[in-house]
Every structure is written in structure tokens, then in C-alpha cells.
Design a protein around this motif. Sequence first.
Motif, PDB file in Angstrom:
ATOM      1  N   ILE A 384     -12.143   5.876  -3.686  1.00  0.00           N
ATOM      2  CA  ILE A 384     -11.037   5.889  -2.729  1.00  0.00           C
ATOM      3  C   ILE A 384     -11.105   4.656  -1.825  1.00  0.00           C
ATOM      4  O   ILE A 384     -10.112   3.940  -1.623  1.00  0.00           O
ATOM      5  N   ARG A 385     -12.264   4.411  -1.278  1.00  0.00           N
ATOM      6  CA  ARG A 385     -12.419   3.300  -0.329  1.00  0.00           C
ATOM      7  C   ARG A 385     -12.188   1.949  -0.997  1.00  0.00           C
ATOM      8  O   ARG A 385     -11.633   1.032  -0.368  1.00  0.00           O
ATOM      9  N   SER A 386     -12.600   1.821  -2.240  1.00  0.00           N
ATOM     10  CA  SER A 386     -12.377   0.579  -2.962  1.00  0.00           C
ATOM     11  C   SER A 386     -10.889   0.285  -3.107  1.00  0.00           C
ATOM     12  O   SER A 386     -10.435  -0.851  -2.891  1.00  0.00           O
ATOM     13  N   ASP A 387     -10.113   1.309  -3.455  1.00  0.00           N
ATOM     14  CA  ASP A 387      -8.671   1.131  -3.588  1.00  0.00           C
ATOM     15  C   ASP A 387      -8.034   0.788  -2.243  1.00  0.00           C
ATOM     16  O   ASP A 387      -7.139  -0.062  -2.157  1.00  0.00           O
ATOM     17  N   VAL A 388      -8.480   1.444  -1.184  1.00  0.00           N
ATOM     18  CA  VAL A 388      -7.936   1.163   0.145  1.00  0.00           C
ATOM     19  C   VAL A 388      -8.254  -0.276   0.554  1.00  0.00           C
ATOM     20  O   VAL A 388      -7.409  -0.985   1.119  1.00  0.00           O
ATOM     21  N   ASN A 389      -9.448  -0.734   0.248  1.00  0.00           N
ATOM     22  CA  ASN A 389      -9.813  -2.112   0.587  1.00  0.00           C
ATOM     23  C   ASN A 389      -8.972  -3.125  -0.178  1.00  0.00           C
ATOM     24  O   ASN A 389      -8.598  -4.176   0.366  1.00  0.00           O
ATOM     25  N   MET A 390      -8.673  -2.824  -1.430  1.00  0.00           N
ATOM     26  CA  MET A 390      -7.798  -3.721  -2.190  1.00  0.00           C
ATOM     27  C   MET A 390      -6.385  -3.719  -1.612  1.00  0.00           C
ATOM     28  O   MET A 390      -5.708  -4.757  -1.590  1.00  0.00           O
ATOM     29  N   ALA A 391      -5.943  -2.571  -1.127  1.00  0.00           N
ATOM     30  CA  ALA A 391      -4.627  -2.497  -0.485  1.00  0.00           C
ATOM     31  C   ALA A 391      -4.610  -3.318   0.803  1.00  0.00           C
ATOM     32  O   ALA A 391      -3.620  -3.996   1.112  1.00  0.00           O
ATOM     33  N   LYS A 392      -5.695  -3.266   1.543  1.00  0.00           N
ATOM     34  CA  LYS A 392      -5.796  -4.084   2.754  1.00  0.00           C
ATOM     35  C   LYS A 392      -5.717  -5.566   2.398  1.00  0.00           C
ATOM     36  O   LYS A 392      -5.101  -6.362   3.111  1.00  0.00           O
ATOM     37  N   ARG A 393      -6.353  -5.939   1.310  1.00  0.00           N
ATOM     38  CA  ARG A 393      -6.325  -7.335   0.860  1.00  0.00           C
ATOM     39  C   ARG A 393      -4.903  -7.756   0.509  1.00  0.00           C
ATOM     40  O   ARG A 393      -4.444  -8.841   0.899  1.00  0.00           O
ATOM     41  N   PHE A 394      -4.205  -6.908  -0.233  1.00  0.00           N
ATOM     42  CA  PHE A 394      -2.820  -7.221  -0.588  1.00  0.00           C
ATOM     43  C   PHE A 394      -1.957  -7.306   0.669  1.00  0.00           C
ATOM     44  O   PHE A 394      -1.117  -8.207   0.799  1.00  0.00           O
ATOM     45  N   GLU A 395      -2.167  -6.390   1.584  1.00  0.00           N
ATOM     46  CA  GLU A 395      -1.421  -6.382   2.847  1.00  0.00           C
ATOM     47  C   GLU A 395      -1.644  -7.694   3.609  1.00  0.00           C
ATOM     48  O   GLU A 395      -0.714  -8.255   4.199  1.00  0.00           O
ATOM     49  N   ALA A 396      -2.873  -8.191   3.577  1.00  0.00           N
ATOM     50  CA  ALA A 396      -3.187  -9.458   4.249  1.00  0.00           C
ATOM     51  C   ALA A 396      -2.459 -10.623   3.593  1.00  0.00           C
ATOM     52  O   ALA A 396      -1.970 -11.541   4.280  1.00  0.00           O
ATOM     53  N   HIS A 397      -2.370 -10.613   2.261  1.00  0.00           N
ATOM     54  CA  HIS A 397      -1.616 -11.658   1.567  1.00  0.00           C
ATOM     55  C   HIS A 397      -0.165 -11.660   2.037  1.00  0.00           C
ATOM     56  O   HIS A 397       0.413 -12.719   2.305  1.00  0.00           O
ATOM     57  N   VAL A 398       0.435 -10.497   2.113  1.00  0.00           N
ATOM     58  CA  VAL A 398       1.831 -10.390   2.545  1.00  0.00           C
ATOM     59  C   VAL A 398       1.986 -10.935   3.969  1.00  0.00           C
ATOM     60  O   VAL A 398       2.916 -11.699   4.266  1.00  0.00           O
ATOM     61  N   ALA A 399       1.061 -10.547   4.841  1.00  0.00           N
ATOM     62  CA  ALA A 399       1.153 -10.943   6.251  1.00  0.00           C
ATOM     63  C   ALA A 399       1.004 -12.452   6.440  1.00  0.00           C
ATOM     64  O   ALA A 399       1.548 -13.021   7.394  1.00  0.00           O
ATOM     65  N   GLN A 400       0.285 -13.111   5.521  1.00  0.00           N
ATOM     66  CA  GLN A 400       0.047 -14.544   5.664  1.00  0.00           C
ATOM     67  C   GLN A 400       1.189 -15.405   5.147  1.00  0.00           C
ATOM     68  O   GLN A 400       1.194 -16.621   5.358  1.00  0.00           O
ATOM     69  N   ASP A 401       2.147 -14.814   4.483  1.00  0.00           N
ATOM     70  CA  ASP A 401       3.293 -15.567   3.968  1.00  0.00           C
ATOM     71  C   ASP A 401       4.523 -15.224   4.808  1.00  0.00           C
ATOM     72  O   ASP A 401       5.009 -14.090   4.772  1.00  0.00           O
ATOM     73  N   PRO A 402       5.043 -16.171   5.578  1.00  0.00           N
ATOM     74  CA  PRO A 402       6.165 -15.871   6.494  1.00  0.00           C
ATOM     75  C   PRO A 402       7.450 -15.465   5.788  1.00  0.00           C
ATOM     76  O   PRO A 402       8.366 -14.947   6.431  1.00  0.00           O
ATOM     77  N   ARG A 403       7.518 -15.659   4.488  1.00  0.00           N
ATOM     78  CA  ARG A 403       8.721 -15.237   3.770  1.00  0.00           C
ATOM     79  C   ARG A 403       8.770 -13.730   3.559  1.00  0.00           C
ATOM     80  O   ARG A 403       9.816 -13.175   3.246  1.00  0.00           O
ATOM     81  N   PHE A 404       7.629 -13.069   3.712  1.00  0.00           N
ATOM     82  CA  PHE A 404       7.521 -11.640   3.431  1.00  0.00           C
ATOM     83  C   PHE A 404       7.190 -10.862   4.698  1.00  0.00           C
ATOM     84  O   PHE A 404       6.742 -11.431   5.701  1.00  0.00           O
ATOM     85  N   GLU A 405       7.361  -9.556   4.615  1.00  0.00           N
ATOM     86  CA  GLU A 405       6.952  -8.682   5.718  1.00  0.00           C
ATOM     87  C   GLU A 405       6.521  -7.326   5.179  1.00  0.00           C
ATOM     88  O   GLU A 405       7.051  -6.846   4.175  1.00  0.00           O
ATOM     89  N   VAL A 406       5.533  -6.739   5.854  1.00  0.00           N
ATOM     90  CA  VAL A 406       5.156  -5.348   5.599  1.00  0.00           C
ATOM     91  C   VAL A 406       6.121  -4.495   6.405  1.00  0.00           C
ATOM     92  O   VAL A 406       6.232  -4.653   7.622  1.00  0.00           O
ATOM     93  N   VAL A 407       6.817  -3.597   5.731  1.00  0.00           N
ATOM     94  CA  VAL A 407       7.924  -2.878   6.377  1.00  0.00           C
ATOM     95  C   VAL A 407       7.443  -1.658   7.153  1.00  0.00           C
ATOM     96  O   VAL A 407       7.939  -1.365   8.237  1.00  0.00           O
ATOM     97  N   VAL A 408       6.489  -0.906   6.603  1.00  0.00           N
ATOM     98  CA  VAL A 408       5.957   0.270   7.291  1.00  0.00           C
ATOM     99  C   VAL A 408       4.434   0.182   7.311  1.00  0.00           C
ATOM    100  O   VAL A 408       3.836  -0.451   6.436  1.00  0.00           O
ATOM    101  N   PRO A 409       3.796   0.796   8.290  1.00  0.00           N
ATOM    102  CA  PRO A 409       2.336   0.705   8.381  1.00  0.00           C
ATOM    103  C   PRO A 409       1.650   1.274   7.143  1.00  0.00           C
ATOM    104  O   PRO A 409       2.062   2.294   6.602  1.00  0.00           O
TER     105      PRO A 409
END
Length: 523
Positions: A384-409
Motif C-alpha cells: 500500500i505504502r509503495s503505491d502511495v509513494n509512487m502517487a506522491k511522485r506523480f503528483e510532484a511531477h504534475v505540480a512542477q509543470d505550470p501547464r498542469f494542475e492537481v484538481v483535488v487533493p
Amino acid sequence: MGSLSFNTFSHLDPQNFSEESKMVVDFITEYYKNVDKYPVQSQVDPGYLMHNFPATAPYYPESLETILKDVSDCIIPGLTHWQSPNFFGFFQANASTAGFLGEMLCTGLNVVGFNWIASSAATELESIVMDWIGKMLKLPLSFLFSGGGGGVLHGSTCEAIICCLAAARDKVLKNISHEQITKLVVYGTDQTHATLQKASKLVCIPTSNFRSLPTSFSNDFALSADELRSAMEEDVEAGLIPLFLCATVGTTASGAVDPLHALGHVAKDFQVWVHVDAAYAGSACICPEFRHYLNGVELADSISMNPHKWFLTNMDCCCLWIKEPKQFVESLSTSPEILKNNPSESKKVIDYKDWQISLSRRFRAIKLWVVIRRHGVDNLMFHIRSDVNMAKRFEAHVAQDPRFEVVVPRRFALVCFRLRPKQEEDGTELNSRLLMAVNGSGRAFMTHAVVGRIYIIRCAIGSTMTETRHVDSLWMLIQEKAQLLVHVEKKDTQPEIHEVTAAVHAEDDTPEEQIIIYHEENA
């Protein structure tokens, strides 16, 4: 074409069983070795299979080799590969070696344990396993057999909710009259899984008495207790009877979590049955850091979660716990003469036929039992934690590109994002095209949802074989496709396609290093 038969075909010969089973295991092993090479989403056209198979069944037996060749040539191209490490759509359907072995035992033993005497071990193992998982989730004692409640394994959440709704309905109608069924009201939200509405129809709740209460960005798409109370008060004033509330821990669209404690107190005031649908996120709650999402479950009447989603348990498997098994038995039981026996009449045993819709049932407990024993709680939490950590990584990629946004927490391993549209656009067409481009490439698969009237792309991480490199490759694929859709005005803030391509195809860098290089070049 099959060969001539002289009735020498052995239906269940141990030697032949061993040899042919090994052929199938080897076939599946090769499939898993190569699953990441297939287009994730099926690329076939509707009706393709009719052109590959004859219109009538074979009269004579065919060899297993011939059958497996057809699976390879005809069936596999028509599959969307849920076990691909590049599958990020819907919610995952976990598989594992332990889950497969447990499924082999379930299928191989092939018992039909509808009551205790039909297979005592099947019944008793199910009770033990349900208490095991209940304790892993730190459910109140009232949900466990050891505390007067109990659990049952169903095939899906839909079945679980239908049974709970039927029990809730009959409990209320017993105290009034069956003619009052047209006054019963069921409550969910615009984020609740559609299975609730289907279940309501199947237990004869009028469609007009189904309440899909609104949610919004202001409360992260969770149901407001005030909104619920207002709706119930209005229904009571109109002469209706609040019956059933489905609260969700980890909604399908966005992973939202309803406030169980606050909703439970409102429901208690109106004597409403509360069911907690934790089909997706319930598995995560074995980890202490996620257990707080179940706070308030003590006020619920039932709760369900699906091990086949995130608990490394092959399809199908849904856990359902209830506080008052008596309500289930009264609503769902039948007692034809052919099924009568002394243990059942003594009321000292469980007959699981009275806890479900159908009579027949699979030995799912042995599959779940094998999964828990082979992994242990520690490895299940690690997964479970491994998958959550990978999701955090993907979320960070999205946050670092100004063309994209994370819509919900993000709460678990689901990231909801979009490509930012121009101010005068709502982004639906833009993001729909982006999703189609990603899925159409065959290199990954995601799905979408609409929350707060905003079209979002869902990246659900959780396939068993997904690793960090697959998440990174997905992000580069998304950027590659986005670059073709969006005009870039400033090279220093929004990269040119050749830079992305260079990063993607760098031969001397790992995927993780490619991501780092990409961000450094375009910071």
C-alpha cells in the motif's frame, strides 16, 4: 478441427490434470513476462472476435495447445491489460502469486459451501479470515464474530449493498407495513458509486426517493453533515421515511472521504442504516497513517471493502461486515426441506447462504487466507505504502509543470489532474483529447471523471507490477502528448517537444535520471 472421439477422453485424470495445468501456468507466466509489451488498451474493433471463431461449437475435443494458441492469437489482442504495469485506469484489480495460488485452491477444491454441512471448513475459515481482517482494520468489536457481529465474503460491492439495503428495508417495514415501501428514502452523493442507485432499484425503492446530494470543492467533495440533515428533515416533513445512507471512504471519481463521525450522528437521529463503502481505500486503512479515515465507523451498521482492488487478491473478493447478522438472516434466509439439517436447526453454526443473494458460493476464504499468510500484514502494508509513494511522485511531477494542475487533493494513490485550459475554455475538450492521445498510444491507460463540472484525468496507481520507472514514463508520455496539443510561447517555462523527446530517448540515463534532467532543463 477436433479429432475423432471414442469416449476415451478423461474429464479429470490426475496425471493429465497435472500436465495440462502446468501448460496453462507456463502460458500465464509468459503472459506476465511480456504484458508490458502489449498495448494497454485493446486496439481491436467491435465484433472482431466473430471473424476469428466458428459460428458453432466443436463437435469433437480439441487439444489444449490449439486452444492456447487461439488465446494467444485471438483473445489477448482483445484484452485491455489490467495487470500491465502501465495500467492506471479506473481502480486497479490486484493480482499476486499468492492470490493466484489461492484461486487455484478455490477452483481446484471446487466446494459449494452454502451451509455449514456443505463444507464446514469453508464456513469456519471464512469467519476466521473476516475477523482477521476486521482486526487489521481495527474495526469495533461489534463488527466481529467475537463481538456479536460478523463478516461475509461477496463477489462485489454491488452485492454487498443490495443485501444491506434489503436488510434495512425489511427491518423498517416490519414495524410499519409493506405498503409503505414507496415512502422509503435512500441517500448518497453525486460522488457515490452508481451501484447504490442500482441496488435501490433492485430492492424496489422508487427512483424519486433516491437522493444524490451535492458535493463541492469547498469540502473536497465529501458529504456535508448539514446537507444530509437538511435533506432528511425535508423528507420527514414531506411524510417520507429516511432509510439508508451510503458513506464512502475513497470515492471512485476523486478519492474523496465522507466524514463518518458527523454523518453517523445525523443518521442516528433519524434511525437510518449507515453503510460505509470502503471498496477502494479500505485496504489502505490497515496502515496506521490511514486508519483515521475510518474514524466514526463505530456509528455505522455495515462496512465493505474489496481485497481484489488493493489487497493483492485476485478477482473476485469483497469483504462485508455487519453489526447485526440477525437482520441479514431474517431478510435473506430461505429454508427449503432439502437444505434442512441438525446443525442448521441448532442455530450454532453459520449458513452463509442466508448472508447473500445466491444459494451457491465460492470458497473465496481460502484465497484470502493464502494471501494474508503468504504476505503477512507487514508486506501488505508495504505494498500500500509503495503505491502511495509512487502517487506522491506523480503528483510532484504534475505540480512542477505550470501547464498542469492537481484538481483535488490526493489522499491515497489516486491523482486527479488536468492540463490547464485557456481562460475562456472549460478544458473538457482539451483534456479529453489528451487522454485519448495517451490511451491511443498503447503505452499507458488512464480514465477520466467530472467533479465540480471539471473534466479531470485520473491516474490510479496500484497495479501489482507498477514501478517508479513506469510512473515516470507515464509522465513523460503525458508531456509528449500535451506538447502536441498546446502552443508553447516561452521555451524557458514550457519545453519544446525535441527536449522532451531527447529526455525520453536518452540511452545512457535511467527513467528516474531522465525525469531529473527534464526538470533541470526546464526549470
